[in-house]
Design a protein around this motif. Structure first.
Motif, PDB file in Angstrom:
ATOM      1  N   VAL A  27       0.856  -1.195   0.000  1.00  0.00           N
ATOM      2  CA  VAL A  27       0.000   0.000   0.000  1.00  0.00           C
ATOM      3  C   VAL A  27       0.893   1.246   0.000  1.00  0.00           C
ATOM      4  N   GLU A  87       1.099   4.293  -2.700  1.00  0.00           N
ATOM      5  CA  GLU A  87       0.929   5.684  -2.243  1.00  0.00           C
ATOM      6  C   GLU A  87       2.101   6.549  -2.693  1.00  0.00           C
ATOM      7  N   ASP A 130      -3.093  -4.002  -3.257  1.00  0.00           N
ATOM      8  CA  ASP A 130      -2.584  -2.951  -2.367  1.00  0.00           C
ATOM      9  C   ASP A 130      -1.981  -1.771  -3.131  1.00  0.00           C
ATOM     10  N   ARG A 131      -1.257  -2.049  -4.200  1.00  0.00           N
ATOM     11  CA  ARG A 131      -0.644  -0.942  -4.950  1.00  0.00           C
ATOM     12  C   ARG A 131      -1.728  -0.085  -5.589  1.00  0.00           C
ATOM     13  N   GLY A 160      -3.292   2.003  -2.782  1.00  0.00           N
ATOM     14  CA  GLY A 160      -2.376   3.055  -2.327  1.00  0.00           C
ATOM     15  C   GLY A 160      -2.293   4.193  -3.323  1.00  0.00           C
TER      16      GLY A 160
END
Ligand code: GYE
Length: 333
Positions: free
Chosen positions: A153, A157, A188-189, A192
């Motif tokens: 994440v 971000e 998650d990427r 983020g």
């Protein structure tokens, strides 16, 4: 900018939150301390490792790191298998490691969900499991001893923040190449990146599709994006390899990657860093694949009955074009 080392990482222990810890993960670490509980009285630790596949430069570096760390010399007998990005192959491999009664099972789960049954089988057989690289979404945390890997994440971000800060002052049409559907780093990427650009009305993701973390699918999907849209300003690719495939598609369409279409990726493997230094990629968030020394250390502790951290977060950095040119000569992977 300094290179990432094993001596720096953040460790989360249960609810105790984040704390800094200094650990030597190679060389000066502990000796093999297997009690031979299931190995007939010798000190060799048998490990069954199920790898995701061979989909990317990152994966190749990760495999090498694991194979070079869990060596005979270092007190291990490693059984290694490649699941070719298929969960059923991984489940089969884990079952065969259970049948072999290895001391420890380690694996990098191709997708997040669907692991409870096989992990319960390992637990019932009293074989500890260590997760590397990718997480499982099992609610029962007693199904594994430790999870060693990056914070995906945070990586997404960091990519999104760079885009918002450097290019977010005008309209920006973004296309996204996602990793393998259902894989922790893809989920998650994406999350983020989206949260980092959320507040900026100029930035819009106009298309998003999986390229399965491979160069060939990255190229193919980018070709489709280019056919469907003539107003792409930026590509966010969940790994370098898909970005490198997309570069081929962009060049084949007569456009200049890094200029006509800006590119941000994650991993920072050699080929990606070279493209960044060459101006074809604009920014890369690192994801360190050298998890072998940490896995060796945690495995020895688990076998010795020592307490281990439930979550070991590997620290990553990020590179712009100038930083990539500087880092390349001494880059390990
Ligand atoms: O980013 C990608 C690989 O799970 C972190 O998998 C890993 C990812 C990595 O295929 O290149």
């Amino acid at each position: 900018m300094k290179n990432w080392t094993y001596t720096q990482r953040a460790v989360a222990t249960g609810t105790a939150g984040l704390l800094a810890l200094t650990l030597s993960a190679c060389g000066g670490g502990s000796e093999a301390s297997g009690d031979g509980a299931s190995g007939g009285g010798d000190d060799v630790i048998s490990v069954g490792f199920s790898q995701v596949g061979a989909e990317s430069g990152w994966r190749a570096a990760n495999t090498k790191s694991i194979q070079e760390s869990l060596t005979e010399e270092n007190g291990f007998a490693l059984s290694f298998s490649d699941a070719q990005q298929k969960q059923e192959n991984q489940i089969q491999a884990i079952r065969s490691y259970i049948a072999q009664d290895v001391d420890v099972i380690a694996f990098s789960p191709v997708v997040e969900s669907g692991w409870d049954a096989v992990l319960e089988e390992a637990k019932a057989a009293d074989i500890p499991v260590i997760l590397t690289d990718r997480a499982v979404d099992s609610e029962d945390e007693t199904l594994y001893e430790s999870f060693i890997g990056s914070d995906f994440v945070a990586e997404g971000e960091r990519a999104g923040e760079w885009v918002a800060e450097n290019l977010g002052d005008q309209e920006l049409n973004v296309v996204e190449l996602q990793g393998t559907t259902g894989a922790a780093p893809a989920i998650d990427r994406k999350a983020g990146f989206e949260s980092a650009i959320e507040g900026n009305e100029n930035i819009e993701i106009i298309a998003s599709q999986t390229g399965n973390f491979t160069r060939s699918e990255g190229r193919q999907v980018m070709e489709g994006f280019l056919q469907a849209h003539d107003d792409i300003d930026l590509l966010f690719a969940h790994n370098d390899d898909m970005g490198l495939g997309a570069i081929e598609a962009i060049e084949a369409a007569g456009l200049t990657p890094g200029e006509d279409i800006k590119i941000v990726t994650i991993d920072a493997v050699k080929d990606g860093m070279q493209a960044l230094a060459d101006g074809k990629i604009n920014y890369i968030v690192e994801c360190n694949p050298l998890l072998g020394p940490d896995l060796a250390e945690i495995t020895k502790k688990v076998v010795a009955g020592e307490e281990v951290e439930k979550r070991i977060v590997v620290e990553d950095q990020a590179f712009d074009q100038a930083a990539a040119a500087e880092a390349l000569p001494t880059r390990e992977y």
